[in-house]
Scaffold this motif. Structure first.
Motif, short mmCIF file in Angstrom:
data_model
loop_
_atom_site.label_atom_id
_atom_site.label_comp_id
_atom_site.label_asym_id
_atom_site.label_seq_id
_atom_site.Cartn_x
_atom_site.Cartn_y
_atom_site.Cartn_z
N GLU A 115 0.81 -1.22 0.00
CA GLU A 115 0.00 0.00 0.00
C GLU A 115 0.85 1.27 0.00
N SER A 116 2.15 1.13 0.22
CA SER A 116 3.02 2.30 0.23
C SER A 116 3.71 2.52 -1.11
N ILE A 121 4.29 -7.60 -2.28
CA ILE A 121 4.69 -7.86 -0.89
C ILE A 121 5.48 -9.15 -0.80
N GLY A 122 5.07 -10.15 -1.53
CA GLY A 122 5.76 -11.44 -1.51
C GLY A 122 4.89 -12.51 -0.87
N LYS A 123 4.81 -13.64 -1.53
CA LYS A 123 3.97 -14.74 -1.06
C LYS A 123 4.40 -15.26 0.31
N MET A 124 5.70 -15.38 0.54
CA MET A 124 6.17 -15.93 1.82
C MET A 124 5.74 -15.04 2.98
N ARG A 131 -2.36 -10.62 6.90
CA ARG A 131 -2.91 -9.27 6.99
C ARG A 131 -1.92 -8.21 6.51
N ALA A 132 -0.73 -8.61 6.10
CA ALA A 132 0.30 -7.65 5.70
C ALA A 132 -0.19 -6.74 4.59
N LYS A 139 7.74 -1.73 5.47
CA LYS A 139 7.44 -2.01 6.87
C LYS A 139 8.62 -1.63 7.75
N GLN A 140 9.84 -1.96 7.33
CA GLN A 140 11.03 -1.61 8.09
C GLN A 140 11.18 -0.09 8.17
N ARG A 141 10.91 0.59 7.07
CA ARG A 141 10.98 2.05 7.05
C ARG A 141 9.96 2.64 8.02
N GLU A 142 8.76 2.09 8.03
CA GLU A 142 7.70 2.56 8.94
C GLU A 142 8.09 2.36 10.41
N GLU A 143 8.70 1.22 10.70
CA GLU A 143 9.08 0.92 12.09
C GLU A 143 10.24 1.78 12.57
#
Length: 145
Positions: A115-116, A121-124, A131-132, A139-143
């Motif tokens: 969404e960013s 995103i990747g199947k794994m 819910r990713a 996600k790492q950037r957001e955290e």
């Protein structure tokens, strides 16, 4: 009655249009069924937890009263418990919204798109965390913020 292109594409198996990262194979029916089962199981549990939490919170709100007959420690403990229940309830509602959003994305074929940044995103990642909504980089950037 003739179907429109939109109606016909909505009836197609959604796995055929789901994006994957480079080097990953297309979603199989079994993989998508596994994700759907997980999301539906999580959703059913959350609905049950939310029903119980809302019932508990209603009791806390009803019993809060005006503080007559309670010392300050009792009122503080009740206030803390009510705040905690509200926090838990809000977190559960957010998870339910995430699950509903993921199910909607599967239905409309946009599941697996960050969404960013709009990249896959990747199947794994999705199989581990259905819910990713963000790829690992976003996600790492957001955290970090």
């Amino acid at each position: 009655m003739k179907k429109t292109a939109t109606q016909a594409s909505a009836k197609k198996a959604p796995m055929s249009s789901l994006v994957v990262k480079e080097g990953e194979g297309a979603w199989t029916k079994a993989e998508l069924d596994e994700v759907l089962d997980e999301l539906h199981t999580q959703r059913d549990k959350l609905v049950h937890v939310l029903d119980e939490a809302e019932h508990d919170l209603a009791g806390l709100m009803r019993d809060a009263g005006d503080g007559a007959g309670h010392d300050q420690a009792d009122m503080g403990a009740t206030s803390f418990e009510r705040d905690h229940e509200l926090t838990v309830l809000n977190n559960e509602r957010e998870m339910l919204a995430q699950i509903d959003r993921a199910l909607g994305h599967i239905h409309d074929g946009s599941y697996g798109i960050c969404e960013s940044c709009g990249e896959p995103i990747g199947k794994m990642r999705l199989m581990a965390f259905p819910r990713a909504t963000l790829c690992m980089t976003c996600k790492q950037r957001e955290e970090r913020r």
